[in-house]
Enzyme design. Structure first.
Site: not given
Length: 200
Positions: A18, A164, A69, A73
């Protein structure tokens, strides 16, 4: 429905990352997967994709999947529907500009969702990714050994492994350097989240 574990007959696992793309750590991770003959899914943030499109293009050239994503964010449940749609559609368009098609996979920032967001995810046709190794907390840089120990139990068929590549992720890269040979030694295929879902 958020998928943490996918029912599959394949001896396969999906590593997912991510918050990128990142100009250093994303290529480092891609090199590790190249070394082991595997693919991964990179859930990209739109504003980072705008900064580093060449990194994303290189991922696609290697056969990795780009998932949505969001653009900035946010905690999506705190936004009204118009803002939610903007977050998803803006990043969809950026991914499509690179890959030639809209993404099929989505992960909510912070895994933060509500019923309205679940309905929106279904409307867009996304497969929604969770993770089986949430205790690894690699985003908090808890140490390479910690990340490996908390992720190792997820090296089993159908697992969606959440890590991540955005930010300072040197620990994550080193953890993946150790985990990939272990996965291969277990006979696990390293596939994208989208592939895992399609073949479930």
């Amino acid at each position: 429905m958020m998928l943490h574990q996918v029912e599959t007959r394949r001896n396969a696992v999906a590593f997912t990352f991510d918050d990128g793309p990142h100009p250093v750590h994303t290529p480092e991770l891609a090199a590790l997967f190249r070394e082991h003959g595997g693919k991964a899914t990179f859930f990209v943030v739109g504003r980072e994709l705008e900064r580093y499109p060449e990194v994303a293009k290189a991922l696609c050239a290697d056969g990795h999947e780009l998932g949505n994503h969001t653009y900035s964010h946010p905690h999506l449940p705190t936004l009204d529907e118009a803002r939610r749609r903007e977050e998803l559609e803006r990043t969809d368009a950026l991914i499509a500009a690179i890959t030639g098609e809209k993404p099929v996979s989505f992960r909510a920032p912070y895994l933060d969702r509500d019923e309205a967001l679940d309905a929106l995810i279904r409307e867009y046709g996304f497969a929604s990714a969770g993770g089986t190794n949430l205790d690894a907390k690699d985003w908090d840089s808890p140490g390479v050994d910690y990340i490996v120990e908390k992720t190792r139990p997820s090296l089993r068929p159908g697992s969606v492994i959440l890590l991540h590549d955005g930010g300072d992720r040197a620990q994550t890269v080193e953890a993946v350097r150790r985990l990939l040979p272990e996965a291969v030694a277990l006979g696990l295929e390293l596939v994208t989240f989208g592939e895992l879902v399609r073949e479930a």
